[in-house]
Scaffold this motif. Structure first.
Motif, short mmCIF file in Angstrom:
data_model
loop_
_atom_site.label_atom_id
_atom_site.label_comp_id
_atom_site.label_asym_id
_atom_site.label_seq_id
_atom_site.Cartn_x
_atom_site.Cartn_y
_atom_site.Cartn_z
N SER A 91 0.80 -1.22 0.00
CA SER A 91 0.00 0.00 0.00
C SER A 91 0.84 1.27 0.00
O SER A 91 0.30 2.36 -0.19
N ARG A 95 7.07 -0.29 1.46
CA ARG A 95 6.84 -1.74 1.53
C ARG A 95 7.50 -2.48 0.37
O ARG A 95 7.63 -3.70 0.42
N HIS A 114 -5.47 -2.81 -0.31
CA HIS A 114 -5.51 -2.12 0.98
C HIS A 114 -6.23 -0.78 0.85
O HIS A 114 -5.85 0.05 0.02
N SER A 269 1.71 -5.45 14.83
CA SER A 269 0.56 -6.01 14.12
C SER A 269 -0.70 -5.76 14.95
O SER A 269 -0.66 -5.94 16.17
N ARG A 271 -4.98 -6.57 15.29
CA ARG A 271 -6.18 -7.29 14.85
C ARG A 271 -7.33 -6.75 15.67
O ARG A 271 -7.17 -6.49 16.87
N GLN A 285 2.33 5.72 9.88
CA GLN A 285 2.86 5.50 8.52
C GLN A 285 2.77 4.03 8.10
O GLN A 285 3.51 3.59 7.22
N GLY A 286 1.90 3.26 8.75
CA GLY A 286 1.69 1.88 8.33
C GLY A 286 0.44 1.81 7.48
O GLY A 286 0.09 2.77 6.79
N GLY A 287 -0.26 0.68 7.56
CA GLY A 287 -1.48 0.56 6.77
C GLY A 287 -2.12 -0.79 6.99
O GLY A 287 -1.75 -1.52 7.90
N GLY A 288 -3.08 -1.12 6.13
CA GLY A 288 -3.74 -2.42 6.23
C GLY A 288 -5.22 -2.31 5.99
O GLY A 288 -5.68 -1.52 5.16
N HIS A 289 -5.95 -3.14 6.71
CA HIS A 289 -7.40 -3.24 6.56
C HIS A 289 -8.06 -2.88 7.89
O HIS A 289 -7.40 -2.82 8.91
N ALA A 292 -7.30 -5.84 10.29
CA ALA A 292 -5.93 -6.38 10.32
C ALA A 292 -5.00 -5.34 9.72
O ALA A 292 -5.14 -4.98 8.55
N ALA A 293 -4.08 -4.84 10.52
CA ALA A 293 -3.21 -3.79 10.02
C ALA A 293 -1.86 -3.88 10.71
O ALA A 293 -1.67 -4.67 11.63
N GLY A 294 -0.91 -3.07 10.24
CA GLY A 294 0.42 -3.11 10.84
C GLY A 294 1.19 -1.85 10.57
O GLY A 294 0.82 -1.04 9.71
N CYS A 295 2.27 -1.67 11.33
CA CYS A 295 3.15 -0.52 11.13
C CYS A 295 4.51 -0.85 11.73
O CYS A 295 4.67 -1.85 12.42
N SER A 296 5.49 -0.01 11.42
CA SER A 296 6.83 -0.15 12.01
C SER A 296 7.13 1.12 12.78
O SER A 296 6.89 2.21 12.28
P1 AMP Z 1 0.40 -8.31 9.58
O1 AMP Z 1 0.01 -7.92 10.95
O2 AMP Z 1 1.87 -8.11 9.30
O3 AMP Z 1 -0.09 -9.65 9.17
O4 AMP Z 1 -0.32 -7.26 8.61
C1 AMP Z 1 -1.69 -7.07 8.62
C2 AMP Z 1 -2.08 -6.16 7.47
O5 AMP Z 1 -1.47 -4.89 7.64
C3 AMP Z 1 -1.62 -6.67 6.11
O6 AMP Z 1 -2.63 -6.38 5.19
C4 AMP Z 1 -0.38 -5.88 5.83
O7 AMP Z 1 -0.21 -5.70 4.44
C5 AMP Z 1 -0.62 -4.57 6.54
N1 AMP Z 1 0.63 -4.03 7.08
C6 AMP Z 1 1.42 -4.60 8.00
N2 AMP Z 1 2.51 -3.84 8.28
C7 AMP Z 1 2.40 -2.75 7.50
C8 AMP Z 1 3.21 -1.59 7.30
N3 AMP Z 1 4.35 -1.38 7.97
N4 AMP Z 1 2.79 -0.68 6.39
C9 AMP Z 1 1.65 -0.87 5.70
N5 AMP Z 1 0.84 -1.93 5.85
C10 AMP Z 1 1.19 -2.86 6.73
#
Ligand code: AMP
Ligand code: MN
Ligand code: MN
Length: 317
Positions: A91, A95, A114, A269, A271, A285-289, A292-296
């Motif tokens: 997204s 990434r 996404h 991560s 949920r 600055q992360g993303g997802g749905h 379910a989403a994530g970031c660093s």
């Molecule tokens: P995960 O928890 O890594 O399984 O990710 C869950 C959802 O969030 C997935 O759709 C990933 O593509 C999205 N996602 C996870 N980490 C990031 C990130 N750093 N930036 C953008 N999207 C992320």
């Protein structure tokens, strides 16, 4: 400027290119890998030259995917010419790892599902209603006029399987199930995928035991989180499934996994049952749905937890 394409326009763009680089996102999962592998096979069957790239290690759990050894990691000093750079299931540009710097392409196409997509590419095909990018790839292979072979079908099925949590998350639609059904008709064996995906290494279960001990509850049990500190972190051990343990506890609305992968880098991560965790991730600055989403977070574990949990708690207020 990012041009939004429909399926036929995307197929046309891919057909026009002769040399393509297909990129799976960092921290690769079954959707980004399966989608890239299936599309690569389809494009090669049309006589195209395809390089598969991922700027990360490949978790052992995906070793069974046909063609997986074709993935290359680029050296930052390389320069790879191409007609089209295709970034799959990502997204945002970060990434993609170093591909946007290394590949000198006439255009960049992003295929994604996404809702947090940042429109970073020249061309975008986005279907936020698709359960997986693999669901888009299924239609794309047909639009390209390519006949599915078993390897393509297996890789597409893998993408659907991963992103729907084996066909049980709320993103699973009748269209997703219908697509899976057609893939089974093509010869995919669901137990081949699940046997390969469910099998655990002893090291994984040992780590899971330690991670479960870190489980902490906030807001009267509406939030649960677990952590993997740097001392415990091992990039050879697949921890993707660990978040399901806090997630499935009665009363938990948001589950969080903190994984310290470097002294100053913590992957997070999320949920959720209802709250929009994509919004929380996007704020970092992360993303997802939605669920379910994530970031660093560029901070050590304790600091990352403090910053993130404040926002998670606020989301339930
Ligand atoms: P995960 O928890 O890594 O399984 O990710 C869950 C959802 O969030 C997935 O759709 C990933 O593509 C999205 N996602 C996870 N980490 C990031 C990130 N750093 N930036 C953008 N999207 C992320
Ligand atoms: Mn993905
Ligand atoms: Mn995906």
């Amino acid at each position: 400027m990012c041009k939004i394409l429909n399926l036929e326009e995307m197929a046309g763009l891919l057909k026009k290119a002769q040399k393509l680089v297909l990129v799976s996102h960092i921290s690769p999962d079954g959707d980004t890998l399966g989608s890239a592998l299936a599309l690569a096979r389809a494009l090669r069957s049309l006589g195209k030259e395809v390089i598969l790239n991922v700027d990360d290690d490949l978790p052992d759990v995906y070793r069974f995917l046909p063609g997986i050894d074709d993935f290359r990691r680029f050296d930052a000093s390389e320069s790879v010419p191409a007609d089209l750079l295709v970034i799959i299931d990502a997204s945002s540009a970060d990434r993609a790892g170093n591909a946007m710097q290394v590949v000198k392409a006439a255009g960049v196409l992003n295929i994604d599902h996404h809702k947090t997509n940042t429109r970073f590419a020249d061309y975008l095909y986005l279907d936020a209603a698709a359960a997986a990018t693999a669901e888009i790839i299924y239609s794309l292979i047909q639009a390209l006029g390519v006949r599915f072979d078993l390897d393509m079908a297996t890789c597409v099925y893998e993408g659907l399987y991963t992103d729907t949590g084996s066909f049980k998350y709320s993103n699973t639609t009748s269209h997703t199930m219908g697509t899976a059904g057609k893939l089974i008709d093509m010869g995919v064996d669901p137990s081949f995928i699940s046997d390969n995906m469910e099998v655990k290494d002893r090291s994984q279960i040992e780590m899971l035991g330690k991670v479960l001990e870190t489980m902490t509850f906030l807001k009267d049990g509406r939030i649960a989180y677990v952590e993997i500190p740097l001392e415990l972190y091992d990039h050879n051990v697949d921890t993707d499934s660990f978040i399901s343990f806090p997630r499935y506890i009665r009363g938990v609305e948001i589950a969080v996994l903190f994984k310290q992968v470097e002294a100053d880098l913590t992957r997070v991560s999320f949920r959720s049952k209802t709250a929009d965790v994509a919004k929380i991730a996007l704020g970092f600055q992360g993303g997802g749905h939605q669920k379910a989403a994530g970031c660093s977070i560029h901070a050590p574990l304790a600091q990352a937890e403090e910053i993130v949990l404040k926002v998670v708690e606020a989301a339930l207020e």
